[in-house]
Design a protein around this motif. Structure first.
Motif, short mmCIF file in Angstrom:
data_model
loop_
_atom_site.label_atom_id
_atom_site.label_comp_id
_atom_site.label_asym_id
_atom_site.label_seq_id
_atom_site.Cartn_x
_atom_site.Cartn_y
_atom_site.Cartn_z
N GLY A 181 0.79 -1.20 -0.01
CA GLY A 181 0.03 -0.10 -0.08
C GLY A 181 0.81 1.28 0.11
N LEU A 201 -8.20 7.28 -10.98
CA LEU A 201 -8.40 6.51 -9.81
C LEU A 201 -8.88 5.07 -10.04
CD1 LEU A 201 -9.59 9.14 -7.22
CD2 LEU A 201 -7.38 8.59 -7.65
N GLN A 202 -8.00 4.05 -10.03
CA GLN A 202 -8.36 2.80 -10.45
C GLN A 202 -8.13 1.60 -9.20
OE1 GLN A 202 -6.27 1.40 -13.87
NE2 GLN A 202 -7.45 -0.29 -14.03
N SER A 203 -9.02 0.82 -8.91
CA SER A 203 -8.72 -0.13 -8.01
C SER A 203 -9.02 -1.52 -8.81
CB SER A 203 -9.56 0.08 -6.80
OG SER A 203 -9.42 -1.14 -5.86
N THR A 204 -8.33 -2.51 -8.97
CA THR A 204 -8.37 -3.60 -9.75
C THR A 204 -9.33 -4.69 -9.05
OG1 THR A 204 -6.11 -4.65 -8.92
CG2 THR A 204 -6.14 -3.20 -10.93
N GLU A 205 -9.14 -4.72 -7.87
CA GLU A 205 -9.95 -5.58 -7.00
C GLU A 205 -10.93 -5.10 -5.78
OE1 GLU A 205 -7.39 -8.59 -5.56
OE2 GLU A 205 -6.58 -9.20 -7.44
N GLY A 206 -10.44 -4.14 -5.49
CA GLY A 206 -11.24 -3.33 -4.42
C GLY A 206 -12.17 -2.25 -4.50
N GLU A 207 -12.19 -1.40 -3.90
CA GLU A 207 -13.07 -0.06 -4.05
C GLU A 207 -12.48 1.12 -3.68
OE1 GLU A 207 -15.36 -0.31 0.17
OE2 GLU A 207 -16.62 -0.73 -1.52
N ILE A 208 -12.93 2.33 -4.32
CA ILE A 208 -12.36 3.69 -4.15
C ILE A 208 -13.34 4.19 -2.82
CG2 ILE A 208 -12.05 5.70 -5.07
CD1 ILE A 208 -11.12 4.47 -7.59
#
Length: 277
Positions: A181, A201-208
């Protein structure tokens, strides 16, 4: 009888020869004053020899004085020279030192509880090369800050007290990576992210997750009503002369826009803005 007669004859001959030799030595002329022949160096040769000996003595004295002066100025001792000490673990340098040529060492560290200061009138450059002599890493510290030629791996980056910390890549991209992180925290101020084109703002598996008392999205486009809905009597635009409340809408592409709020959702009525997204 014959043998004894022969012996007597030989003795007489020897006695006669000794007498003749003795009389000849006594008959040699004797000089009253013996002659002496001088042996040595005289004249200009003697003066040249004394001159060269004196010159050699003066040269030896001057060399001895220069050697003593150099030893005194350079502070030569049994352990080393000046602030440079030769120990079992290597070379120990104390005080302020100036290097005019490149310095190649394996490790540089200061004394315990003392800082290590590298000072230059211009820039301080540290290069790292492989066994082929190729440059693999570079650190340049100048008036504009620290310039890294390659990637940087460090557990902590901070600025001086009451000073700003700036991370900049003038011609290329700036990438911060961490396997567990990346945390950016502003304890007593604002956190701003500004770009010229697009901010992703990109999250491949989680969330923003945005957690704040107030979330503001400025300069969002305002959707307009289509012609079919504007002819309807229940148009939100005809319900009030001035619109102060808007509805946040999302296009299928993910684009956000505002739509005038009404009794129900008005996103469908003003969804023509999604055609240009």
């Amino acid at each position: 009888m014959d043998r004894s007669a022969n012996l007597d004859t030989e003795e007489l001959k020897m006695t006669r020869e000794q007498y003749i030799l003795a009389t000849q030595q006594n008959s040699l002329p004797r000089t009253e004053h013996p002659q002496f022949y001088p042996v040595g160096i005289y004249g200009w040769r003697k003066r040249c020899l004394y001159f060269f000996v004196l010159l050699l003595l003066v040269t030896m004295i001057v060399n001895l004085a220069m050697t003593i002066w150099i030893l005194k100025v350079m502070n030569f001792t049994v352990d080393g020279m000046g602030n440079l000490r030769v120990t079992k673990k290597g070379i120990r340098l104390e005080g302020i030192s100036e290097f005019l040529l490149p310095l190649y060492v394996k490790e540089i560290h200061s004394r315990k509880d003392s800082p290590l200061v590298l000072q230059s009138d211009r820039n301080v450059t540290v290069n790292a090369r492989n066994h082929m002599g190729q440059l693999t890493g570079q650190l340049t510290v100048g008036t504009e800050g620290a310039v890294f030629g390659h990637s940087v791996e460090t557990p902590h980056i901070r600025a001086e007290p009451s000073q700003d910390l700036k991370l900049e890549s003038p011609t290329r991209s700036l990438v911060m990576e961490a396997p567990r992180g990346v945390q950016v925290n502003a304890a007593a101020g604002d956190l701003k992210a500004t770009c010229r084109k697009e901010l992703h703002l990109q999250s491949t598996e989680g969330e923003i997750f945005l957690n704040a008392d107030t979330i503001r999205l400025g300069n969002l486009p305002l959707g307009s009503f289509s012609s079919s809905s504007s002819s309807s009597s229940s148009s939100p635009s005809s319900s009030a002369p001035r619109q102060t409340i808007y509805e946040l809408c999302v296009c299928p592409s993910g684009k956000l826009y505002l739509s005038p709020a009404g009794a129900g959702s008005t996103c469908q009525s003003s969804s023509n803005i999604c055609l240009w997204s």
